[in-house]
Design a protein around this motif. Structure first.
Motif, PDB file in Angstrom:
ATOM      1  N   LEU A 207       2.342  -2.197   5.035  1.00 26.29           N
ATOM      2  CA  LEU A 207       2.707  -3.481   5.627  1.00 26.29           C
ATOM      3  C   LEU A 207       1.999  -4.625   4.905  1.00 26.29           C
ATOM      4  O   LEU A 207       2.619  -5.645   4.574  1.00 26.29           O
ATOM      5  CB  LEU A 207       2.337  -3.506   7.110  1.00 26.29           C
ATOM      6  CG  LEU A 207       3.350  -3.001   8.114  1.00 26.29           C
ATOM      7  CD1 LEU A 207       2.730  -2.944   9.506  1.00 26.29           C
ATOM      8  CD2 LEU A 207       4.598  -3.884   8.144  1.00 26.29           C
ATOM      9  N   ILE A 208       0.697  -4.465   4.680  1.00 27.00           N
ATOM     10  CA  ILE A 208      -0.071  -5.513   4.007  1.00 27.00           C
ATOM     11  C   ILE A 208       0.494  -5.762   2.611  1.00 27.00           C
ATOM     12  O   ILE A 208       0.686  -6.915   2.189  1.00 27.00           O
ATOM     13  CB  ILE A 208      -1.557  -5.121   3.931  1.00 27.00           C
ATOM     14  CG1 ILE A 208      -2.174  -5.052   5.331  1.00 27.00           C
ATOM     15  CG2 ILE A 208      -2.327  -6.124   3.067  1.00 27.00           C
ATOM     16  CD1 ILE A 208      -3.579  -4.472   5.359  1.00 27.00           C
ATOM     17  N   PHE A 209       0.761  -4.679   1.885  1.00 25.42           N
ATOM     18  CA  PHE A 209       1.303  -4.817   0.532  1.00 25.42           C
ATOM     19  C   PHE A 209       2.610  -5.601   0.537  1.00 25.42           C
ATOM     20  O   PHE A 209       2.794  -6.547  -0.239  1.00 25.42           O
ATOM     21  CB  PHE A 209       1.538  -3.438  -0.090  1.00 25.42           C
ATOM     22  CG  PHE A 209       2.377  -3.481  -1.337  1.00 25.42           C
ATOM     23  CD1 PHE A 209       1.828  -3.879  -2.545  1.00 25.42           C
ATOM     24  CD2 PHE A 209       3.728  -3.162  -1.296  1.00 25.42           C
ATOM     25  CE1 PHE A 209       2.610  -3.946  -3.696  1.00 25.42           C
ATOM     26  CE2 PHE A 209       4.520  -3.233  -2.436  1.00 25.42           C
ATOM     27  CZ  PHE A 209       3.959  -3.620  -3.643  1.00 25.42           C
ATOM     28  N   SER A 210       3.537  -5.209   1.403  1.00 23.06           N
ATOM     29  CA  SER A 210       4.852  -5.850   1.413  1.00 23.06           C
ATOM     30  C   SER A 210       4.761  -7.313   1.835  1.00 23.06           C
ATOM     31  O   SER A 210       5.405  -8.192   1.245  1.00 23.06           O
ATOM     32  CB  SER A 210       5.808  -5.089   2.337  1.00 23.06           C
ATOM     33  OG  SER A 210       6.048  -3.794   1.842  1.00 23.06           O
ATOM     34  N   LEU A 211       3.977  -7.588   2.867  1.00 26.13           N
ATOM     35  CA  LEU A 211       3.814  -8.974   3.306  1.00 26.13           C
ATOM     36  C   LEU A 211       3.239  -9.838   2.189  1.00 26.13           C
ATOM     37  O   LEU A 211       3.752 -10.930   1.893  1.00 26.13           O
ATOM     38  CB  LEU A 211       2.919  -9.031   4.542  1.00 26.13           C
ATOM     39  CG  LEU A 211       3.542  -8.518   5.842  1.00 26.13           C
ATOM     40  CD1 LEU A 211       2.462  -8.268   6.892  1.00 26.13           C
ATOM     41  CD2 LEU A 211       4.584  -9.506   6.378  1.00 26.13           C
ATOM     42  N   GLU A 212       2.179  -9.357   1.548  1.00 23.67           N
ATOM     43  CA  GLU A 212       1.547 -10.141   0.492  1.00 23.67           C
ATOM     44  C   GLU A 212       2.461 -10.265  -0.726  1.00 23.67           C
ATOM     45  O   GLU A 212       2.502 -11.306  -1.383  1.00 23.67           O
ATOM     46  CB  GLU A 212       0.201  -9.529   0.116  1.00 23.67           C
ATOM     47  CG  GLU A 212      -0.830  -9.622   1.229  1.00 23.67           C
ATOM     48  CD  GLU A 212      -2.228  -9.197   0.796  1.00 23.67           C
ATOM     49  OE1 GLU A 212      -2.374  -8.712  -0.356  1.00 23.67           O
ATOM     50  OE2 GLU A 212      -3.159  -9.344   1.599  1.00 23.67           O
TER      51      GLU A 212
ATOM     52  N   LEU B 106      -8.855  -8.226  -2.842  1.00 21.84           N
ATOM     53  CA  LEU B 106      -7.788  -7.431  -2.236  1.00 21.84           C
ATOM     54  C   LEU B 106      -8.365  -6.261  -1.446  1.00 21.84           C
ATOM     55  O   LEU B 106      -7.979  -6.005  -0.292  1.00 21.84           O
ATOM     56  CB  LEU B 106      -6.839  -6.911  -3.319  1.00 21.84           C
ATOM     57  CG  LEU B 106      -5.824  -5.844  -2.888  1.00 21.84           C
ATOM     58  CD1 LEU B 106      -4.829  -6.425  -1.889  1.00 21.84           C
ATOM     59  CD2 LEU B 106      -5.105  -5.285  -4.111  1.00 21.84           C
ATOM     60  N   HIS B 107      -9.301  -5.544  -2.029  1.00 20.15           N
ATOM     61  CA  HIS B 107      -9.879  -4.370  -1.374  1.00 20.15           C
ATOM     62  C   HIS B 107     -10.679  -4.758  -0.138  1.00 20.15           C
ATOM     63  O   HIS B 107     -10.708  -4.007   0.851  1.00 20.15           O
ATOM     64  CB  HIS B 107     -10.738  -3.592  -2.374  1.00 20.15           C
ATOM     65  CG  HIS B 107      -9.933  -2.881  -3.420  1.00 20.15           C
ATOM     66  ND1 HIS B 107     -10.458  -1.884  -4.221  1.00 20.15           N
ATOM     67  CD2 HIS B 107      -8.628  -2.998  -3.788  1.00 20.15           C
ATOM     68  CE1 HIS B 107      -9.526  -1.429  -5.030  1.00 20.15           C
ATOM     69  NE2 HIS B 107      -8.414  -2.100  -4.800  1.00 20.15           N
ATOM     70  N   GLN B 108     -11.333  -5.900  -0.175  1.00 19.29           N
ATOM     71  CA  GLN B 108     -12.073  -6.351   1.007  1.00 19.29           C
ATOM     72  C   GLN B 108     -11.126  -6.676   2.153  1.00 19.29           C
ATOM     73  O   GLN B 108     -11.440  -6.413   3.318  1.00 19.29           O
ATOM     74  CB  GLN B 108     -12.938  -7.564   0.665  1.00 19.29           C
ATOM     75  CG  GLN B 108     -14.180  -7.210  -0.140  1.00 19.29           C
ATOM     76  CD  GLN B 108     -15.028  -8.414  -0.476  1.00 19.29           C
ATOM     77  OE1 GLN B 108     -14.515  -9.519  -0.697  1.00 19.29           O
ATOM     78  NE2 GLN B 108     -16.336  -8.237  -0.521  1.00 19.29           N
TER      79      GLN B 108
END
Length: 268
Positions: free
Chosen positions: A185-190, A238-240
């Motif tokens: 979800l985070i990947f797609s949103l960003e 990104l990792h944080q």
């Protein structure tokens, strides 16, 4: 601009509950308490224009309308929608949603994405039709709660789809054919121009508390060691972000993921 009081919400909730039996629009989720958790996350200004994506019979649309919001609904079955006073857009949710770029202040999708074949297209469309600075709310079963992880370890199936999917069903998409986890979800949103700004759940799972108490220090250490290595220095920011959300109580304990994202303003 007008705002909602607690009394307004209680009155509308009562009207919607009565409407679910008298007029017909019923919740289309097996976790109906999602709606009560979702409503306080919406903008308080009832002039907000909201699109209910995957509206089903119109239960959420009716509640939003009764609260005074400017609400529209969208789904692939127009005949199933039971709120004739609410504008309805018929759409294949795996394809383009028939709305202009930035048309809505807020877009809401309750328990829909796990039924769709194309997550990337769906999320890109939600972001596209939301105005810059607007909110995108997506709910989906949480595949990363500690209870769900134990279920997957023991059986090989997430408890989003705890049994083999039936390929012979005509309406196969009524099953949870495509669960999505928080990192995806985070990947797609960003990727498509929005940022996760909040994470909620409908309820904490009782079965997750014991493993949470035991495993949280281990999970924290393991994730920090994995994501914050020096060799990943270029991706540290990104990792944080992922570290923050992956260790969030709603992710580790929650039954349903309620993701709150905000569309970025255009780069200047």
């Amino acid at each position: 601009m007008t705002g909602l009081t607690a009394a307004d919400r209680r009155a509308a909730d009562g009207a919607a509950a009565a409407g679910a039996t008298a007029r017909g629009p019923a919740p289309h989720t097996f976790q109906p308490d999602i709606y009560d958790k979702l409503l306080p996350l919406l903008p308080q200004d009832t002039a907000t224009r909201i699109l209910d994506v995957g509206a089903g019979e119109g239960y959420l649309s009716r509640r939003l309308k009764d609260l005074g919001y400017r609400v529209e609904a969208c789904d692939f079955l127009a005949d199933a929608f039971r709120c004739p006073d609410i504008p309805f857009l018929k759409a294949d949710l795996n394809a383009r949603i028939p709305a202009a770029d930035g048309a809505y202040d807020c877009v809401v999708s309750v328990e829909v994405i796990e039924h769709l074949e194309n997550h990337f297209r769906f999320i890109s469309e939600l972001v596209r039709i939301t105005r810059p600075g607007g909110l995108i709310l997506i709910t989906t079963p949480n595949t990363l709660s500690l209870t769900s992880r134990i279920h997957y370890f023991l059986y090989g199936y997430t408890d989003c789809a705890p049994l083999p999917l039936d390929p012979g069903l005509e309406h196969y998409y009524l099953q949870h054919i495509n669960p999505i986890s928080l990192p995806e979800l985070i990947f797609s949103l960003e990727r498509f121009g929005a940022d996760l700004v909040g994470l909620e759940t409908n309820r904490f799972r009782r079965g997750s508390w014991v493993p949470f108490v035991i495993l949280y220090p281990i999970l924290t250490l393991a994730l920090r060691l994995k994501l914050l290595k020096k060799k990943h220095a270029a991706q540290r920011e990104l990792h944080q972000r992922h570290l923050r959300w992956m260790l969030h109580p709603a992710n580790l304990l929650g039954r349903i993921t309620i993701a709150v994202a905000r569309k970025r303003a255009p780069a200047r």
